[in-house]
Design an enzyme around this catalytic site. Sequence first.
Site, PDB file in Angstrom:
ATOM      1  N   ALA A  91       0.742  -1.198   0.038  1.00 36.33           N
ATOM      2  CA  ALA A  91      -0.019  -0.068   0.026  1.00 36.33           C
ATOM      3  C   ALA A  91       0.846   1.206   0.021  1.00 36.33           C
ATOM      4  O   ALA A  91       0.205   2.317   0.092  1.00 36.33           O
ATOM      5  CB  ALA A  91      -0.856  -0.061   1.170  1.00 36.33           C
ATOM      6  N   HIS A 108       8.097  -8.172   7.450  1.00 35.71           N
ATOM      7  CA  HIS A 108       6.936  -9.177   7.025  1.00 35.71           C
ATOM      8  C   HIS A 108       7.261 -10.091   5.866  1.00 35.71           C
ATOM      9  O   HIS A 108       6.419  -9.810   4.955  1.00 35.71           O
ATOM     10  CB  HIS A 108       5.685  -8.073   7.048  1.00 35.71           C
ATOM     11  CG  HIS A 108       5.666  -7.086   6.299  1.00 35.71           C
ATOM     12  ND1 HIS A 108       6.003  -7.071   5.026  1.00 35.71           N
ATOM     13  CD2 HIS A 108       5.378  -5.861   6.310  1.00 35.71           C
ATOM     14  CE1 HIS A 108       5.898  -5.973   4.323  1.00 35.71           C
ATOM     15  NE2 HIS A 108       5.319  -5.350   5.137  1.00 35.71           N
ATOM     16  N   ARG A 133       9.208 -20.066  -9.305  1.00 34.59           N
ATOM     17  CA  ARG A 133       9.115 -21.372  -8.174  1.00 34.59           C
ATOM     18  C   ARG A 133      10.410 -21.283  -7.295  1.00 34.59           C
ATOM     19  O   ARG A 133      10.172 -21.466  -5.943  1.00 34.59           O
ATOM     20  CB  ARG A 133       8.624 -22.644  -8.568  1.00 34.59           C
ATOM     21  CG  ARG A 133       9.717 -23.350  -9.223  1.00 34.59           C
ATOM     22  CD  ARG A 133       8.712 -24.601  -9.770  1.00 34.59           C
ATOM     23  NE  ARG A 133       9.627 -25.485 -10.541  1.00 34.59           N
ATOM     24  CZ  ARG A 133      10.232 -25.299 -11.918  1.00 34.59           C
ATOM     25  NH1 ARG A 133      10.160 -24.189 -12.683  1.00 34.59           N
ATOM     26  NH2 ARG A 133      11.023 -25.974 -12.486  1.00 34.59           N
ATOM     27  N   ASP A 152       1.906  -5.295  12.717  1.00 39.03           N
ATOM     28  CA  ASP A 152       1.941  -4.306  11.764  1.00 39.03           C
ATOM     29  C   ASP A 152       0.439  -3.971  11.392  1.00 39.03           C
ATOM     30  O   ASP A 152      -0.146  -3.446  10.545  1.00 39.03           O
ATOM     31  CB  ASP A 152       2.130  -5.136  10.442  1.00 39.03           C
ATOM     32  CG  ASP A 152       2.535  -4.149   9.106  1.00 39.03           C
ATOM     33  OD1 ASP A 152       2.839  -3.001   9.258  1.00 39.03           O
ATOM     34  OD2 ASP A 152       2.403  -4.647   7.780  1.00 39.03           O
TER      35      ASP A 152
HETATM   36 ZN   LIG Z   1       4.716  -3.195   4.841  1.00 39.08          ZN
END
Ligand SMILES: [Zn+2]
Length: 395
Positions: free
Chosen positions: A132, A208, A219, A266
């Site tokens: 985001a 994260h 892969r 988060d």
């Molecule tokens: Zn982030």
Amino acid sequence: MLRLTGTDPASGRTLRVTVHSGRISAIEPLPVATDAILSAGLIDLQLNGYGGHDVNATGSTADTVADLARALWVRGVTTFCPTLITAPPAAILAGLRTIRAARDADPLLAHAIPSVHVEGPHLSTADGARGAHDPAWIRPADTAEYDSWQRASDGLVGIVTVAPESPGALNYLRHVAASGAVPAIGHSAATPEQVRDAVDAGARLSTHLGNGVPQQLPRHPNLLWEQLADDRLTAGLIADGHHLPAATLRSMARAKGFGRTVLVSDAVALAGAAPGEYHTPVGGAVTLHPDGRLTLAGSDLLAGAARALPECVGYAAGPGGYGLAEALRSATARPAALLGLPDRGVLRVGAIADLAVFTDPTLATAAATVVGGKLVYVNGSAPFDVDPADDARDR
Ligand SMILES: [Zn+2]
């Protein structure tokens, strides 16, 4: 003096911890059983907001930061790194000055907020990888900007997340490491070679891991395997039950080794709110579902994380395969060690008295929270055990 009693998941024993002058002065086993869980206070290395308080919001003030800390204390989170995301240079500086002002005004806040995490703005601009983060303000790695943050905050920046492929990232990572902060990598579409180079340059944390990566990857090899395999990197994991499916969380933790993981929330400001429809400055219309999933309205696309760290610990303990003792370590002693704070995050005589008692092993409800030896929260309705013979309630 203050006494807290609860079960220590590491030993399975009921312990009574005595607090004196801000430190743990004694730990004694008691021959009784209790459902209450006693732990070092939780430490969240990545958190944008909680309970309606948002450190990234335009117009946030020192009171916003103080209110955020108090809202987290209600949940048993005693230490956190407010996380500032990609924004115009002046906005990041303003956020840092605000957090600095909050700390300057209250020694307990200064204790609870040992450092700030700046996530961005030197990230990937690719969709998926950037998450985001506003592409209009993503910019190449810039040590001069980093130095400006440290000047504005009096050296408060303790974690910086950068994409390894950002132009200038390697020099930047070396610069951050030399300053004593923790260089982290994330929001990236890097090649495995770029990941290796970043770790050689000092990166110590995967921000994260498994989120903020392209939707499609080869892969193998790819940047996920590379980060999982490199023991020099600790993996930050969002264990909210939505950002990483249970099997992914469990597999990542096993591959890294539980001891090389830290759990983060988060969380965004809507975390802690009642389920319903909301409007956010970044996400627009969003829905907070009863299970804590936060999505864009009318879609299943995640719009942020909305669970507090204790709920993430509960999820990691069960579906994540950690077990409660291991999950708690990844939210207490391990993040403390990463930040260079060996005196907190542990139940040990002489350690700083940052403590949390939860009503039961899901950690959904805190019964009492102690920060720096001060009793900052008591849940009056909880079946819990604080020796009331204390004068610590007065802050
Ligand atoms: Zn982030």
